[in-house]
Motif scaffolding. Sequence first.
Motif, PDB file in Angstrom:
ATOM      1  N   PHE A   5       0.833  -1.192   0.000  1.00 16.58           N
ATOM      2  CA  PHE A   5       0.000   0.000   0.000  1.00 16.58           C
ATOM      3  C   PHE A   5       0.866   1.239   0.000  1.00 16.58           C
ATOM      4  CE2 PHE A   5      -1.996   3.327   2.629  1.00 16.58           C
ATOM      5  CZ  PHE A   5      -2.973   3.715   1.730  1.00 16.58           C
ATOM      6  N   ALA A   6       0.516   2.202  -0.837  1.00 19.28           N
ATOM      7  CA  ALA A   6       1.187   3.497  -0.871  1.00 19.28           C
ATOM      8  C   ALA A   6       0.172   4.539  -1.306  1.00 19.28           C
ATOM      9  CB  ALA A   6       2.360   3.466  -1.837  1.00 19.28           C
ATOM     10  N   LEU A   7       0.412   5.763  -0.923  1.00 21.86           N
ATOM     11  CA  LEU A   7      -0.461   6.853  -1.344  1.00 21.86           C
ATOM     12  C   LEU A   7      -0.393   6.991  -2.855  1.00 21.86           C
ATOM     13  CD1 LEU A   7       0.471   9.546   1.323  1.00 21.86           C
ATOM     14  CD2 LEU A   7      -1.494   8.025   1.340  1.00 21.86           C
ATOM     15  N   SER A   8      -1.521   7.229  -3.473  1.00 21.52           N
ATOM     16  CA  SER A   8      -1.573   7.372  -4.920  1.00 21.52           C
ATOM     17  C   SER A   8      -1.112   8.767  -5.322  1.00 21.52           C
ATOM     18  CB  SER A   8      -2.992   7.137  -5.437  1.00 21.52           C
ATOM     19  OG  SER A   8      -3.060   7.363  -6.818  1.00 21.52           O
ATOM     20  N   SER A   9      -0.320   8.839  -6.356  1.00 21.48           N
ATOM     21  CA  SER A   9       0.114  10.142  -6.860  1.00 21.48           C
ATOM     22  C   SER A   9      -0.745  10.588  -8.039  1.00 21.48           C
ATOM     23  CB  SER A   9       1.582  10.083  -7.265  1.00 21.48           C
ATOM     24  OG  SER A   9       1.763   9.116  -8.280  1.00 21.48           O
ATOM     25  N   THR A  10      -1.527   9.680  -8.598  1.00 22.84           N
ATOM     26  CA  THR A  10      -2.338  10.014  -9.768  1.00 22.84           C
ATOM     27  C   THR A  10      -3.821  10.125  -9.437  1.00 22.84           C
ATOM     28  OG1 THR A  10      -2.494   7.669 -10.358  1.00 22.84           O
ATOM     29  CG2 THR A  10      -0.732   8.941 -11.379  1.00 22.84           C
ATOM     30  N   ASP A  11      -4.334   9.297  -8.544  1.00 27.14           N
ATOM     31  CA  ASP A  11      -5.757   9.285  -8.198  1.00 27.14           C
ATOM     32  C   ASP A  11      -5.923   9.836  -6.800  1.00 27.14           C
ATOM     33  OD1 ASP A  11      -8.456   8.849  -8.080  1.00 27.14           O
ATOM     34  OD2 ASP A  11      -8.312   6.684  -7.825  1.00 27.14           O
ATOM     35  N   LYS A  12      -5.868  11.166  -6.690  1.00 27.73           N
ATOM     36  CA  LYS A  12      -6.003  11.755  -5.365  1.00 27.73           C
ATOM     37  C   LYS A  12      -6.844  13.012  -5.432  1.00 27.73           C
ATOM     38  CE  LYS A  12      -1.724  14.443  -5.164  1.00 27.73           C
ATOM     39  NZ  LYS A  12      -0.522  14.640  -4.381  1.00 27.73           N
ATOM     40  N   LYS A  13      -7.589  13.232  -4.371  1.00 29.44           N
ATOM     41  CA  LYS A  13      -8.374  14.456  -4.196  1.00 29.44           C
ATOM     42  C   LYS A  13      -7.740  15.308  -3.091  1.00 29.44           C
ATOM     43  CE  LYS A  13     -11.615  13.283  -7.058  1.00 29.44           C
ATOM     44  NZ  LYS A  13     -11.728  13.876  -8.353  1.00 29.44           N
ATOM     45  N   ILE A  14      -7.344  14.668  -2.005  1.00 31.68           N
ATOM     46  CA  ILE A  14      -6.714  15.384  -0.899  1.00 31.68           C
ATOM     47  C   ILE A  14      -5.277  14.897  -0.724  1.00 31.68           C
ATOM     48  CG2 ILE A  14      -6.782  15.880   1.581  1.00 31.68           C
ATOM     49  CD1 ILE A  14      -9.819  15.546   1.440  1.00 31.68           C
ATOM     50  N   ALA A  15      -5.121  13.641  -0.318  1.00 28.76           N
ATOM     51  CA  ALA A  15      -3.788  13.130  -0.022  1.00 28.76           C
ATOM     52  C   ALA A  15      -3.437  11.863  -0.787  1.00 28.76           C
ATOM     53  CB  ALA A  15      -3.644  12.865   1.474  1.00 28.76           C
ATOM     54  N   GLY A  16      -4.390  11.245  -1.451  1.00 28.07           N
ATOM     55  CA  GLY A  16      -4.124  10.019  -2.186  1.00 28.07           C
ATOM     56  C   GLY A  16      -4.397   8.749  -1.418  1.00 28.07           C
ATOM     57  N   VAL A  17      -4.998   8.867  -0.237  1.00 26.92           N
ATOM     58  CA  VAL A  17      -5.283   7.693   0.586  1.00 26.92           C
ATOM     59  C   VAL A  17      -6.304   6.790  -0.102  1.00 26.92           C
ATOM     60  CG1 VAL A  17      -6.243   6.891   2.779  1.00 26.92           C
ATOM     61  CG2 VAL A  17      -4.676   8.826   2.749  1.00 26.92           C
ATOM     62  N   CYS A  18      -7.411   7.355  -0.520  1.00 30.95           N
ATOM     63  CA  CYS A  18      -8.470   6.554  -1.158  1.00 30.95           C
ATOM     64  C   CYS A  18      -7.989   5.956  -2.470  1.00 30.95           C
ATOM     65  CB  CYS A  18      -9.719   7.397  -1.388  1.00 30.95           C
ATOM     66  SG  CYS A  18     -10.518   7.921   0.136  1.00 30.95           S
ATOM     67  N   GLY A  19      -7.258   6.725  -3.252  1.00 28.26           N
ATOM     68  CA  GLY A  19      -6.709   6.209  -4.500  1.00 28.26           C
ATOM     69  C   GLY A  19      -5.720   5.087  -4.265  1.00 28.26           C
ATOM     70  N   GLY A  20      -4.901   5.211  -3.230  1.00 30.46           N
ATOM     71  CA  GLY A  20      -3.947   4.160  -2.886  1.00 30.46           C
ATOM     72  C   GLY A  20      -4.630   2.889  -2.424  1.00 30.46           C
ATOM     73  N   ALA A  22      -7.664   1.995  -3.250  1.00 27.47           N
ATOM     74  CA  ALA A  22      -8.340   1.445  -4.419  1.00 27.47           C
ATOM     75  C   ALA A  22      -7.366   0.675  -5.306  1.00 27.47           C
ATOM     76  CB  ALA A  22      -9.000   2.568  -5.210  1.00 27.47           C
ATOM     77  N   GLU A  23      -6.165   1.200  -5.481  1.00 30.68           N
ATOM     78  CA  GLU A  23      -5.151   0.488  -6.264  1.00 30.68           C
ATOM     79  C   GLU A  23      -4.740  -0.808  -5.569  1.00 30.68           C
ATOM     80  OE1 GLU A  23      -1.925   3.188  -6.924  1.00 30.68           O
ATOM     81  OE2 GLU A  23      -3.168   4.556  -8.114  1.00 30.68           O
ATOM     82  N   TYR A  24      -4.603  -0.762  -4.262  1.00 36.38           N
ATOM     83  CA  TYR A  24      -4.190  -1.942  -3.501  1.00 36.38           C
ATOM     84  C   TYR A  24      -5.231  -3.057  -3.590  1.00 36.38           C
ATOM     85  CZ  TYR A  24      -2.586  -4.841   0.363  1.00 36.38           C
ATOM     86  OH  TYR A  24      -2.155  -5.900   1.122  1.00 36.38           O
ATOM     87  N   PHE A  25      -6.515  -2.691  -3.430  1.00 37.97           N
ATOM     88  CA  PHE A  25      -7.582  -3.684  -3.460  1.00 37.97           C
ATOM     89  C   PHE A  25      -8.150  -3.904  -4.859  1.00 37.97           C
ATOM     90  CE2 PHE A  25      -7.872  -2.372   1.087  1.00 37.97           C
ATOM     91  CZ  PHE A  25      -7.585  -3.611   1.633  1.00 37.97           C
ATOM     92  N   ASN A  26      -7.645  -3.160  -5.842  1.00 34.40           N
ATOM     93  CA  ASN A  26      -8.047  -3.295  -7.242  1.00 34.40           C
ATOM     94  C   ASN A  26      -9.554  -3.053  -7.424  1.00 34.40           C
ATOM     95  OD1 ASN A  26      -7.479  -3.620  -9.949  1.00 34.40           O
ATOM     96  ND2 ASN A  26      -7.828  -5.824  -9.896  1.00 34.40           N
ATOM     97  N   ILE A  27     -10.045  -1.958  -6.821  1.00 36.14           N
ATOM     98  CA  ILE A  27     -11.440  -1.554  -6.971  1.00 36.14           C
ATOM     99  C   ILE A  27     -11.484  -0.064  -7.304  1.00 36.14           C
ATOM    100  CG2 ILE A  27     -12.405  -3.331  -5.458  1.00 36.14           C
ATOM    101  CD1 ILE A  27     -12.561  -1.303  -3.236  1.00 36.14           C
ATOM    102  N   ASP A  28     -12.667   0.431  -7.618  1.00 33.91           N
ATOM    103  CA  ASP A  28     -12.834   1.837  -7.963  1.00 33.91           C
ATOM    104  C   ASP A  28     -12.641   2.712  -6.718  1.00 33.91           C
ATOM    105  OD1 ASP A  28     -13.433   4.088  -9.455  1.00 33.91           O
ATOM    106  OD2 ASP A  28     -15.594   3.847  -9.237  1.00 33.91           O
ATOM    107  N   SER A  29     -11.947   3.827  -6.890  1.00 34.78           N
ATOM    108  CA  SER A  29     -11.679   4.704  -5.752  1.00 34.78           C
ATOM    109  C   SER A  29     -12.949   5.363  -5.219  1.00 34.78           C
ATOM    110  CB  SER A  29     -10.653   5.768  -6.122  1.00 34.78           C
ATOM    111  OG  SER A  29     -11.123   6.564  -7.184  1.00 34.78           O
TER     112      SER A  29
END
Length: 60
Positions: A5-20, A22-29
């Motif tokens: 798990f890592a913070l997302s640099s591409t799919d983020k609104k505030i800090a990238g937590v939700c995007g990260g 979502a990438e980890y669990f392979n689901i929509d953010s």
Amino acid sequence: MEKKFALSSTDKKIAGVCGGLAEYFNIDSLIIRIIFVVLLIGGSLGFWAYILLWILAPKK
């Protein structure tokens, strides 16, 4: 290859937590964001979980 798990640099609104997450669990953010909002409305668990993940998670 091991998933980490890592913070997302591409799919983020505030800090990238939700995007990260979502990438980890392979689901929509959007699903992760809805879960955090529901947890926030139900109490402060969503807020504190987001803050902790933001502080502790590594950046990509």
